[in-house]
Design a protein around this motif. Structure first.
Motif, mmCIF file in Angstrom:
data_model
loop_
_atom_site.group_PDB
_atom_site.id
_atom_site.type_symbol
_atom_site.label_atom_id
_atom_site.label_comp_id
_atom_site.label_asym_id
_atom_site.label_seq_id
_atom_site.Cartn_x
_atom_site.Cartn_y
_atom_site.Cartn_z
ATOM 1 N N SER A 1 -2.640 -7.261 0.827
ATOM 2 C CA SER A 1 -3.234 -7.602 2.117
ATOM 3 C C SER A 1 -4.280 -6.546 2.449
ATOM 4 C CB SER A 1 -2.169 -7.655 3.223
ATOM 5 O OG SER A 1 -2.749 -7.961 4.479
ATOM 6 N N GLY A 2 -5.542 -6.978 2.485
ATOM 7 C CA GLY A 2 -6.625 -6.037 2.770
ATOM 8 C C GLY A 2 -6.736 -4.993 1.682
ATOM 9 N N SER A 3 -6.624 -3.736 2.049
ATOM 10 C CA SER A 3 -6.721 -2.639 1.083
ATOM 11 C C SER A 3 -5.354 -2.152 0.610
ATOM 12 C CB SER A 3 -7.483 -1.458 1.709
ATOM 13 O OG SER A 3 -6.798 -0.995 2.866
ATOM 14 N N VAL A 4 -4.296 -2.809 1.059
ATOM 15 C CA VAL A 4 -2.944 -2.386 0.721
ATOM 16 C C VAL A 4 -2.349 -3.342 -0.319
ATOM 17 C CG1 VAL A 4 -0.622 -1.928 1.586
ATOM 18 C CG2 VAL A 4 -2.622 -1.441 3.025
ATOM 19 N N SER A 5 -1.778 -2.789 -1.376
ATOM 20 C CA SER A 5 -1.109 -3.597 -2.398
ATOM 21 C C SER A 5 0.163 -2.889 -2.845
ATOM 22 C CB SER A 5 -2.019 -3.843 -3.601
ATOM 23 O OG SER A 5 -2.316 -2.635 -4.257
ATOM 24 N N GLU A 6 1.169 -3.682 -3.142
ATOM 25 C CA GLU A 6 2.442 -3.167 -3.638
ATOM 26 C C GLU A 6 2.999 -4.150 -4.659
ATOM 27 O OE1 GLU A 6 5.290 -1.324 -0.756
ATOM 28 O OE2 GLU A 6 3.953 -2.245 0.730
ATOM 29 N N THR A 7 3.765 -3.628 -5.600
ATOM 30 C CA THR A 7 4.434 -4.446 -6.604
ATOM 31 C C THR A 7 5.933 -4.216 -6.524
ATOM 32 O OG1 THR A 7 2.531 -4.370 -8.099
ATOM 33 C CG2 THR A 7 4.658 -4.951 -9.059
#
Length: 542
Positions: free
Chosen positions: A217-223
């Motif tokens: 989402s936007g500039s935030v990413s997580e796996t």
């Protein structure tokens, strides 16, 4: 007395317009050496060693809902179908010398009932005796054995039916379907002790193959990790279970993002939590035994087909045509062929697109593994599509919007006499409890019933499981024992329905080419010929 000849050629029995049988044994034992994540192949000579089994016990097990009352009834009825004889328990002081040894095991061709020469239409019985590395007869069953009868001159072959007597002895039965010489081949895929380990793996580590999803989402990413089964409950879980079918799927919730920020699905990896000291050995033994005197037992079995001159001959009444490119175009003219499932039916999609020069594939900007894929022959009005089944699917990264369950996709199919639906769902379910696979097939079966109810002219074809090459990874995740269990479930669930089965198990087992998850071109062509013979059953010359 019986005689033993290594590396020799057996003298064929006397034949007069009948079948003579020579014996050829290919026995292989597949076990694994895993210790602290390193692989060390041991010597081909048997060594005295012990099995050390350690598992990391976790607080929780699978986080999927239990089967519904209806599904539970079906599952209870399937227990006899997938029953496997009790296998030896493995203790800390267990020795490899106590396990099944193909070098000391043997089989014997029993005399023809009534005496005389073998004839076409007879049934051949072979008695198999398993011994351990000490040469002692095994006293329990559970070994995984495959058998076939073949003739290399005629490019002929048929799968055998193995019966476990649960006392270390087995019988293999073969239909004699061609005139001339034939050879018996018996393969020990896994000793019963290996089945004990495989059962333990699924029971204690159903999440050993895991999956990842990217949240963005936007500039935030997580796996985070996703699975049908998630162990541990300390981290919050996102529930992506399908609302229509109830198919379970979960991901650990990202720390910073919401559950609806999930955009992709991918295979994560393989956890090697189980450590055992074991062996990986192949033995090739040529044994020639004189037919002994003794009691003979009959067991009537009928294969689904056999090879002769390299072509598959069905025994269920299906007339299998041999299709070249022109014949395929004529057969599929005006038809839509819709493939759903794993890579074993995607291979059929690729065969058609490669065989028909006028069938042009569209670039849908989707994964070549999971699809959706589409090809169109505009002049002949032929449409061919492929879409993978929903999770668990071990493909590379795919958009979650493209991961659809087969049952839901079938409910969108209009159907009719010009529609061929092909389903192949089995390989990616091997590491999970069989309840997961039962639920998936029951949902697909219901969707097939709805499709055939609204469009009874639709041709529905189901591809069965098949034996494959046994690498280290495949032995632990996709063993033939896992595939055999799921193959039995698939056949039973679709028994009595108006679907056609392509018996991939027998078509690979009966062929002389090596077993592969994705069979070589000769076997592949025969499989597609069977598929097209279902789609175009009219007795016309293509």
């Amino acid at each position: 007395m019986s005689s033993l000849v290594r590396g020799g050629i057996c003298r064929p029995f006397r034949s007069l317009k009948c079948i003579s049988v020579a014996i050829f044994t290919l026995c292989s034992i597949i076990l694994v050496l895993l210790y602290k994540g390193n692989i060390n192949w041991m010597s081909l000579k048997p060594k005295v060693s012990t099995l050390l089994i350690e598992t990391e016990v976790k607080a929780s097990t699978c986080s999927f809902d239990s089967l519904s009352p209806e599904e539970l009834l079906v599952f209870d009825s399937l227990k006899d179908v997938i029953f496997w004889p009790e296998t030896p328990s493995l203790k800390s002081d267990s020795s490899l010398n106590d396990t099944s040894d193909p070098r000391r095991s043997s089989f014997t061709i029993l005399p023809r009932s009534g005496g005389g020469s073998w004839r076409v239409g007879d049934q051949l019985q072979v008695s198999i005796r398993i011994r351990d590395f000490h040469g002692r007869p095994k006293k329990s069953g559970g070994d995984v054995l495959l058998a076939r009868l073949h003739n290399s001159t005629f490019h002929a072959g048929v799968a055998g039916h193995v019966v476990d007597h649960r006392n270390g002895s087995y019988s293999a039965f073969f239909s004699l379907l061609w005139e001339g010489q034939a050879q018996v081949e018996v393969v020990l895929v896994h000793p019963s002790e290996a089945v004990t380990v495989l059962q333990k793996l699924t029971e204690e580590q159903p999440d050993r193959i895991y999956f990842n999803s990217l949240f963005w989402s936007g500039s935030v990413s997580e796996t985070t990790t996703c699975n049908v089964c998630l162990t541990g409950t300390q981290q919050n879980i996102c529930d992506y279970s399908d609302l229509r079918t109830g198919e379970p799927w979960f991901c650990y919730k990202p720390h910073k993002l919401d559950c609806d920020a999930r955009i992709s699905h991918a295979r994560g990896g393989f956890r090697q939590n189980l450590k055992w000291l074991n062996m990986y050995e192949f033995f090739y033994i040529y044994i020639c035994l004189n037919p002994p005197e003794g009691n003979k037992r009959t067991f009537k079995t009928r294969p689904s087909g056999y090879y002769y001159k390299g072509a598959w001959q069905a025994l269920d009444g299906t007339r299998v045509h041999q299709f070249n490119s022109n014949a395929i175009s004529q057969c599929l003219k005006g038809k839509a062929v819709l493939f759903y499932g794993d890579s074993t039916v995607r291979q059929w999609y690729e065969y058609l697109t490669n065989s028909l020069p006028d069938l042009k594939e569209f670039d849908l900007q989707t994964s070549k593994q999971s699809g959706p894929l589409m090809a169109l022959d505009y002049v002949n009005k032929i449409l061919v599509t492929f879409r993978s089944h929903g999770p668990p699917i071990r493909f590379a990264s795919s958009s979650v919007s493209q991961l659809q369950y087969v049952a839901n996709e079938l409910d969108r199919v209009i159907g009719g006499s010009n529609t061929v639906v092909v389903i192949g769902v089995w390989s990616h379910f091997s590491t999970f409890p069989v309840e997961v696979y039962v639920r998936r097939l029951l949902n697909i079966r219901k969707a097939v019933a709805r499709l055939l109810n609204r469009a009874p002219g639709t041709t529905v074809v189901v591809r069965t499981a098949n034996p494959k090459e046994m690498t280290l990874y495949e032995s632990l995740t996709n063993s033939d024992w896992f595939s055999l269990q799921r193959d039995k479930i698939l056949r039973e669930i679709f028994r009595g329905t108006k679907v056609q089965l392509v018996d991939a198990w027998e078509m690979i087992l009966a062929h002389h080419l090596p077993h592969k998850l994705h069979p070589d071109s000769d076997i592949l062509k025969n499989m597609v010929d069977v598929l097209l013979s279902f789609a175009c059953p009219l007795k016309k010359k293509f």
